[in-house]
Design an enzyme around this catalytic site. Structure first.
Site, short mmCIF file in Angstrom:
data_model
loop_
_atom_site.label_atom_id
_atom_site.label_comp_id
_atom_site.label_asym_id
_atom_site.label_seq_id
_atom_site.Cartn_x
_atom_site.Cartn_y
_atom_site.Cartn_z
N HIS A 62 32.36 37.93 33.09
CA HIS A 62 33.51 37.36 33.80
C HIS A 62 33.03 36.84 35.16
CE1 HIS A 62 36.88 39.75 31.55
NE2 HIS A 62 35.99 39.20 30.72
N GLU A 64 34.14 37.32 38.09
CA GLU A 64 34.08 38.36 39.11
C GLU A 64 32.81 39.20 38.99
OE1 GLU A 64 36.61 37.68 36.96
OE2 GLU A 64 38.41 38.74 37.60
N CYS A 92 40.89 41.65 35.66
CA CYS A 92 41.21 42.54 34.55
C CYS A 92 40.76 43.96 34.91
CB CYS A 92 40.51 42.05 33.29
SG CYS A 92 38.72 42.33 33.30
N CYS A 95 36.92 44.29 35.53
CA CYS A 95 36.50 43.72 36.81
C CYS A 95 37.02 44.55 37.98
CB CYS A 95 36.96 42.27 36.92
SG CYS A 95 36.14 41.19 35.72
#
Length: 170
Positions: A62, A64, A92, A95
């Site tokens: 992701h 992040e 999410c 993360c």
């Protein structure tokens, strides 16, 4: 109009979120879910990233996560104290967990994610979960419309591709 005010404040949340949106554009160009992130330390961008789950064949890639890793390398420390993470969509739970461990002071995000957001969506792991060892200041809704428009356009196009039998992803 006051001519002494800068046209663009290069230290504002909107400016840095604009940089995160540029990263999201890179994800979109690669047919990835268009989420981008930047990490800022003392008003200087130290890391940039975009979603690369499909590109890297890695569910943890992701924006992040990639930005946090790059920021740690930049600072030479896993602690991201005095840092702000800017991300175009609410983080999410995965993360958010990484964010807690890295300890940035602030997390600024664009659009909320009511289904899987962990910074106030369906749960808030970043600043209101007492057993966790770190809390982040959260600022939400910065350039939310632009962030949401990118995501909605991506998923609309993905549904159309799927209908046409051209793509199985998202």
């Amino acid at each position: 109009m006051d001519d002494t005010q800068p046209i663009i404040d290069l230290r504002s949340d909107e400016y840095f979120m604009g940089l995160a949106l540029r990263e999201a554009g890179k994800a979109l160009a690669a047919t990835e879910v268009p989420v981008g992130a930047v990490v800022v330390h003392q008003n200087r961008v130290i890391a940039r990233a975009w979603n690369q789950v499909e590109t890297l064949k890695d569910a943890t890639a992701h924006a992040e996560m990639l930005a946090l890793t790059a920021a740690q390398q930049s600072l030479g420390s896993w602690r991201l104290e005095q840092c702000t993470l800017y991300v175009t969509k609410e983080p999410c739970p995965m993360c958010a967990g990484a964010i807690i461990h890295c300890r940035p002071e602030r997390v600024v995000f664009g659009c909320p994610d009511p289904k899987s957001g962990a910074a106030g969506g369906w749960i808030n792991l970043l600043d209101s979960n007492p057993p966790l060892n770190h809390r982040c200041e959260i600022v939400s809704g910065v350039l939310a419309e632009a962030s949401l428009a990118l995501l909605q356009g991506f998923f609309r196009d993905a549904r159309e591709r799927k209908k046409a039998g051209r793509d199985e992803s998202p």
